[in-house]
Scaffold this motif. Structure first.
Motif, PDB file in Angstrom:
ATOM      1  N   LEU B  20       0.834  -1.206   0.000  1.00  0.00           N
ATOM      2  CA  LEU B  20       0.000   0.000   0.000  1.00  0.00           C
ATOM      3  C   LEU B  20       0.869   1.256   0.000  1.00  0.00           C
ATOM      4  N   GLU B  24      -2.810   5.394   0.556  1.00  0.00           N
ATOM      5  CA  GLU B  24      -3.730   4.255   0.736  1.00  0.00           C
ATOM      6  C   GLU B  24      -3.747   3.807   2.196  1.00  0.00           C
ATOM      7  N   LYS B  27      -5.803   6.274   4.247  1.00  0.00           N
ATOM      8  CA  LYS B  27      -7.245   6.084   4.023  1.00  0.00           C
ATOM      9  C   LYS B  27      -7.735   4.825   4.735  1.00  0.00           C
ATOM     10  N   GLU B  30      -8.021   5.604   8.431  1.00  0.00           N
ATOM     11  CA  GLU B  30      -9.158   6.475   8.731  1.00  0.00           C
ATOM     12  C   GLU B  30     -10.463   5.674   8.701  1.00  0.00           C
ATOM     13  N   ARG B  31     -10.607   4.819   7.706  1.00  0.00           N
ATOM     14  CA  ARG B  31     -11.846   4.026   7.616  1.00  0.00           C
ATOM     15  C   ARG B  31     -11.957   3.030   8.766  1.00  0.00           C
ATOM     16  N   ARG B  34     -13.178   4.958  11.663  1.00  0.00           N
ATOM     17  CA  ARG B  34     -14.600   5.288  11.489  1.00  0.00           C
ATOM     18  C   ARG B  34     -15.476   4.076  11.830  1.00  0.00           C
ATOM     19  N   ARG B  35     -14.998   2.891  11.495  1.00  0.00           N
ATOM     20  CA  ARG B  35     -15.787   1.678  11.796  1.00  0.00           C
ATOM     21  C   ARG B  35     -15.924   1.448  13.298  1.00  0.00           C
ATOM     22  N   PHE B  46     -15.035  22.878   4.348  1.00  0.00           N
ATOM     23  CA  PHE B  46     -16.178  22.292   3.659  1.00  0.00           C
ATOM     24  C   PHE B  46     -16.112  20.776   3.661  1.00  0.00           C
ATOM     25  N   HIS B  47     -14.941  20.248   3.328  1.00  0.00           N
ATOM     26  CA  HIS B  47     -14.822  18.821   3.160  1.00  0.00           C
ATOM     27  C   HIS B  47     -14.193  18.246   4.423  1.00  0.00           C
ATOM     28  N   ARG B  49     -12.858  15.902   7.226  1.00  0.00           N
ATOM     29  CA  ARG B  49     -12.285  14.566   7.328  1.00  0.00           C
ATOM     30  C   ARG B  49     -11.753  14.392   8.740  1.00  0.00           C
ATOM     31  N   LEU B  88     -11.726  -5.027  13.753  1.00  0.00           N
ATOM     32  CA  LEU B  88     -12.355  -4.409  12.572  1.00  0.00           C
ATOM     33  C   LEU B  88     -11.331  -4.085  11.486  1.00  0.00           C
ATOM     34  N   PRO B  90      -8.303  -4.923   8.577  1.00  0.00           N
ATOM     35  CA  PRO B  90      -7.959  -5.962   7.605  1.00  0.00           C
ATOM     36  C   PRO B  90      -6.694  -6.711   8.046  1.00  0.00           C
TER      37      PRO B  90
END
Lengths: 584, 175
Positions: B20, B24, B27, B30-31, B34-35, B46-47, B49, B88, B90
Motif C-alpha cells: 500500500l 492508501e 485512508k 481512517e476508515r 470510522r468503523r 467544507f470537506h 475529514r 475491525l 484488515p
C-alpha cells in the motif's frame, strides 16, 4: 494451486500493486462450498470495484448455503507482462486460485468495448476462448449484464448468458452446476428462465425480480483509490420516462423502488460496516423516487457520512434533491438535457421543456452551485444543424446566468438494441466532426469535451453486430486492442483494419433499418415487442411525446408479459394495459 | 472550551499490505477508525475529514513495524478500544497501542528517526552503513535514518526485503 508465493516477487515490479493483493476488508473467504464461482469484471480493478452489480451477486452467492463467490479483474498491461513472465495465471482475489480451477467463471458485460478484455482474461486464465473447445476440466463460462441483450458477438466465447436481473437466477444456475457432466449442466442451464445456452437454446426472455432484492451492507472496502470510492445503496431499479435512445430505460423495466425507511437502514449499516465517508444513492433517476423527499430528510440524520446522488435529469426537482443532500459544499451539479433544441428533445421523448431547463439552471444557480456540467448527444435521429447550434446557445445562456464554470460533454448517439432508436442510423466519423465544429464558437462559454467519434463507430458495430463480429473481437484481443476505453490504449486505425479484413461494412451496420429488418437480437425478449419499438420510432420522427408509465400505462408489454408491475412506495401505480391491448 | 485528548497511535503494517502507498495506508486507517464508531476530531472546512497526523511517509513495498499517527478525541481510548479496532481491521494492519500525550506534543519534534532492517539473501554491499548480522545465509543490516531524511527504497541495494523496524522518539510525555 495458490499463486500467492509467485505473486510476492512480482508485486514489487508493477504500478499500483494494491490492485492485485486482494484480501480487502469485508471480502469473504468461504471454504467448503459445493460449487464455486469467480466473478470477473473485464476491466481494471479501479473500474470493476466501482461496479455495484458484482457486489450484489457476490453477496447473494456467499449468503447461500451451497455456493461461494470470489472476484477477479483484468490486470493492467504491466502486471499482465509480469504474470506471463513468471507463469502466473489470472487468479481470484480471495483464495489466489487460478480461474481455470473454479467450477464457474462469470463475466459481467457492462460495455461493448470490454469484449476483447473478456478474451484476454480467458487467455490469462488458460481457459480455451471458444466454448466449443472447452472440455470437462474447464470451468463453465457464463456472462450477464446489459450487453447480453445482444449477445451475438460474444456467443462463440460464452457457455451461458443470463439476461436480466441476476439475484435469483444466479443461484438457480449454480444449483444446476453442483453435479453432473459438462454437457448435462449446459442442458440444465438452458431450462432456467432468463438463461441462453448457445448450444441448446433458441430464444430467451429476460429474468425479472418483482421487488427490490436485499442489498449488500458489508461492502468490500478497497485499498486502492478506485473510480467511485464510496458505499452504494440502490434506491430504485428501472426508469419509465421512456427516453427513446436509452437502453437502460427499456431493458430494466419495470420500476422497483426501495422504501425510504429501508434506504435509511441500509445506508446506516453500510456506513458502520465499511467506514466509508460517502454513500451514493444509485438509480437511473433518483429524483423520480416517489419518497425522495422523505428519504433525503431521513438521511440527513446520518451525520457521519455525506450522501451523493448522481443527477441526470434536468428539472427543478432534481436540483432540489441535489440541494437536499449536498450540505454546504456545493461545487458542481451535473444535468442532462441530451439535446439542444426543444424539437429534438421531443423527438427523443425527454419530456422536459426549455422553460423547465432554465428554471432548473436558475434554481441551481440561486442555491449556490457555481459549476454546472451538461450532457448532450450529437447525431440523434432527425438532428439538423440548427439543433446542434442550439447546444451552443444553451451553453452561452448558462454562462450568462452567472455560473463560474460551465462544461459540456458531447457524446455521439449510438442506436442501441432494444430501444425505439434501434432502427435509426448512426452518424459517421466525418459527419460527427462537422457537426462538432458547428459549435466551435461556444468554447468561449464552456469547456466542451467531445467523445472520439471513431470509438463511437466501433462501439456501434460491437453493440449492433451479429455473430460475424466475434472474429473482430478475437483479432482485436490478439493485436492487443484491450482496455480500448483507456485513451492511451485506444488504437482506432488497427480496429478499422480488422473490420476491413473481416469484411464488416461499417456503413451497413450503422445505417437506418426499416420495421421488417431482422436484427441479430430478435431471439432475446426483454418484454417489449419490436412493434412497440417501431411505433415509438414513428412517433419520434413526428415529434410526438409518450408519457411516463408511472402516470399512465403505455402498453409496452413488460408488466403483463412478466406478470410484474411498477413498484412505487409513495403512490399507486396506474392500471396496466393487458398483453395484446392497444398501445398508447 | 474543553480540549480533546490527543493520542499517539502505534501500528504495524505487514504481509501484502506492505504494497500500500502512504495515501492508501492513511485512508485505510481512517476508515478503520470510522468503523469503531468512536468520534474523532475532524478537520475544519467544507470537506470535513478525520484529523489525523501521520509521521514520515514510507515508500510502497516496505514492511512497517513502526507506524505512528496522532488523533484527538473527547472519548477515552483504552485497551478494549484497541482490541475492538483490531477486530475491525484488515489482515496485515494492527494497532499496537495508543497512549495519551500532552496537547503540545508534535511528532515532528519528538521523532528523532527510524531504524530500518534491510534483509539480504547474499552478502550486502559495502557502501550500506549499519550493523550487519548474519544467520543461516540471511544478512540483516540495521541502519538508522533521521526523521525526514531519505529512507531506503525497496530493491535499492539489491535487498530481499526492507522493514521499518523501530521509531526512535525522544521521551513521550504521557499526559
Amino acid at each position: 494451486m495458490n499463486v500467492l508465493k509467485k505473486l510476492v516477487s512480482v508485486l514489487d515490479e508493477v504500478r499500483k500493486p494494491s490492485r492485485y493483493i486482494g484480501n480487502e476488508y469485508n471480502s469473504i473467504h468461504k471454504k467448503n462450498s459445493d460449487v464455486n464461482l469467480c466473478l470477473v469484471f473485464p476491466d481494471l480493478y479501479d473500474i470493476g470495484m466501482s461496479h455495484f452489480g458484482m457486489a450484489i451477486l457476490y453477496d447473494v452467492v456467499n449468503s447461500s448455503n451451497f455456493a461461494s463467490c470470489e472476484r477477479s479483474y483484468l490486470p493492467w498491461v504491466d502486471m499482465q507482462g509480469a504474470m506471463l513472465k513468471n507463469d502466473i495465471p489470472l487468479y481470484s482475489l480471495e483464495s489466489y486460485k487460478p480461474l481455470n480451477e473454479f467450477d464457474v467463471v462469470g463475466f459481467t458485460l457492462q460495455y461493448e468495448m470490454s469484449y476483447p478484455n473478456v478474451l484476454r482474461a480467458l487467455r490469462l486464465s488458460n481457459i480455451p476462448l471458444h466454448n466449443s473447445d472447452r472440455s470437462e476440466s474447464d470451468p463453465i463460462v457464463i456472462a450477464g449484464g446489459p450487453c447480453t441483450v445482444n449477445f451475438s458477438p460474444m456467443e462463440k466465447f460464452i457457455d451461458a448468458f443470463l439476461i436480466g436481473d441476476g439475484e435469483e437466477a444466479v443461484l438457480e444456475m449454480l444449483e444446476t452446476m453442483r453435479n453432473g457432466k459438462r454437457e448435462e449442466k449446459l442442458k440444465n442451464l438452458s431450462k432456467i428462465e432468463g438463461v441462453y445456452v448457445p448450444k441448446h437454446s433458441k430464444r430467451v426472455s429476460k429474468r425479472v425480480v418483482k421487488e427490490m432484492p436485499s442489498a449488500p451492507r458489508a461492502q468490500i472496502v478497497p485499498y486502492t483509490n478506485i473510480i467511485h470510492d464510496r458505499g452504494i445503496v440502490e434506491i430504485l431499479r428501472g426508469c419509465t420516462h421512456g427516453c427513446r435512445f436509452c437502453q437502460a430505460g427499456m431493458i430494466y423495466r419495470p420500476v422497483r423502488e426501495r422504501s425510504a425507511n429501508e434506504v435509511y437502514e441500509i445506508s446506516r449499516d453500510v456506513a458502520r460496516l465499511t467506514g466509508h465517508e460517502e454513500i451514493s444513492l444509485l438509480s437511473l433517476s433518483s429524483a423520480d423516487h416517489t419518497q425522495i423527499g422523505d428519504m433525503t430528510s431521513q438521511l440527513k440524520s446520518l451525520k457521519e457520512v455525506s450522501i451523493s446522488i448522481p443527477s441526470t435529469r434536468v428539472d427543478a426537482l432534481s436540483v432540489e434533491v441535489a440541494n437536499a443532500v449536498s450540505g454546504v459544499r456545493k461545487s458542481g451539479i451535473t444535468l442532462a438535457p441530451e439535446a439542444g433544441s426543444q424539437r429534438l428533445r421531443d423527438v427523443i421523448n425527454k419530456g422536459i421543456s426549455e422553460n423547465q431547463i432554465y428554471e432548473a439552471l436558475e434554481h441551481a444557480k440561486n442555491s449556490g452551485w457555481s459549476r454546472v456540467k451538461l450532457y448532450f448527444m450529437l447525431g440523434l435521429p432527425t438532428e439538423t444543424d440548427e439543433d446542434v447550434m442550439a447546444i451552443g446557445e444553451m451553453l452561452q445562456k448558462a454562462k450568462h446566468m452567472g455560473f463560474k464554470n460551465v462544461s459540456a460533454t458531447l457524446g455521439i448517439f449510438i442506436p442501441k438494441p432494444h430501444t425505439p432508436f434501434q432502427f435509426a442510423p448512426q452518424i459517421g466519423i466525418e459527419e460527427a466532426y462537422r457537426r462538432y465544429k458547428l459549435i466551435g464558437w461556444a468554447h468561449k462559454y464552456a469547456k466542451i469535451n467531445f467523445t472520439d467519434p471513431q470509438k463511437s463507430v466501433i462501439e456501434g458495430v460491437l453493440s449492433r453486430g451479429g455473430n460475424e463480429v466475434s472474429q473482430v473481437i478475437e483479432m482485436a484481443e490478439k493485436r492487443d486492442l484491450i482496455f480500448a476505453d483507456w485513451n492511451e490504449m485506444f488504437n482506432p486505425q488497427e480496429w478499422f483494419k480488422i473490420f476491413d479484413e473481416c469484411e464488416i461494412k461499417l456503413k451497413d451496420v450503422i445505417s437506418e433499418k426499416d420495421g421488417n429488418y431482422e436484427f441479430p437480437w430478435e431471439h432475446v425478449d426483454v418484454g417489449i415487442s419490436k412493434g412497440y419499438f417501431w411505433m415509438e420510432y414513428q412517433r419520434a420522427l413526428k415529434g410526438i411525446l409518450t408519457p411516463d408509465c408511472r402516470e399512465k400505462c403505455t402498453g409496452c408489454g413488460v408488466c403483463p408479459n412478466f406478470k410484474v408491475k411498477n413498484v412505487l412506495k409513495g403512490k399507486r401505480a396506474p392500471e396496466i394495459i393487458p398483453a395484446g391491448g392497444e398501445m398508447i | 472550551m474543553k480540549q480533546a485528548g490527543k493520542y499517539l497511535f502505534r501500528y504495524k503494517k505487514y504481509g501484502l499490505l506492505r504494497h500500500l502507498s502512504h495515501l492508501e495506508t492513511m485512508k485505510m486507517i481512517e476508515r478503520l477508525l470510522r468503523r469503531t464508531g468512536l468520534k474523532f476530531e475532524q478537520t475544519q472546512g467544507f470537506h470535513q475529514r478525520m484529523k489525523l497526523s501521520f509521521a514520515q511517509a514510507l515508500p510502497t513495498g516496505i514492511i512497517d513495524l513502526a507506524g505512528l499517527f496522532i488523533a484527538s478525541t473527547f472519548e477515552v481510548i483504552d485497551d478494549p478500544f484497541v482490541i475492538k479496532a483490531n477486530s475491525l481491521s484488515p489482515n496485515g494492519l494492527e494497532i499496537v497501542r495508543a497512549e495519551k500525550v500532552e496537547s503540545s506534543f508534535k511528532l515532528s519534534k519528538a521523532l528523532e528517526g527510524y531504524e530500518f532492517k534491510i534483509v539480504f539473501l547474499e552478502t550486502p554491499p559495502l557502501d550500506l552503513d549499519g550493523e550487519v548480522e548474519e544467520v543461516n545465509d540471511i544478512w540483516v543490516v540495521r541502519t538508522f535514518r533521521p526523521f525526514n531524511s531519505s529512507v531506503p527504497k525497496n530493491g535499492e541495494f539489491g535487498q530481499f526485503l526492507t522493514v521499518r523496524s523501530k521509531a526512535i522518539l525522544s521521551e513521550v510525555q504521557v499526559d
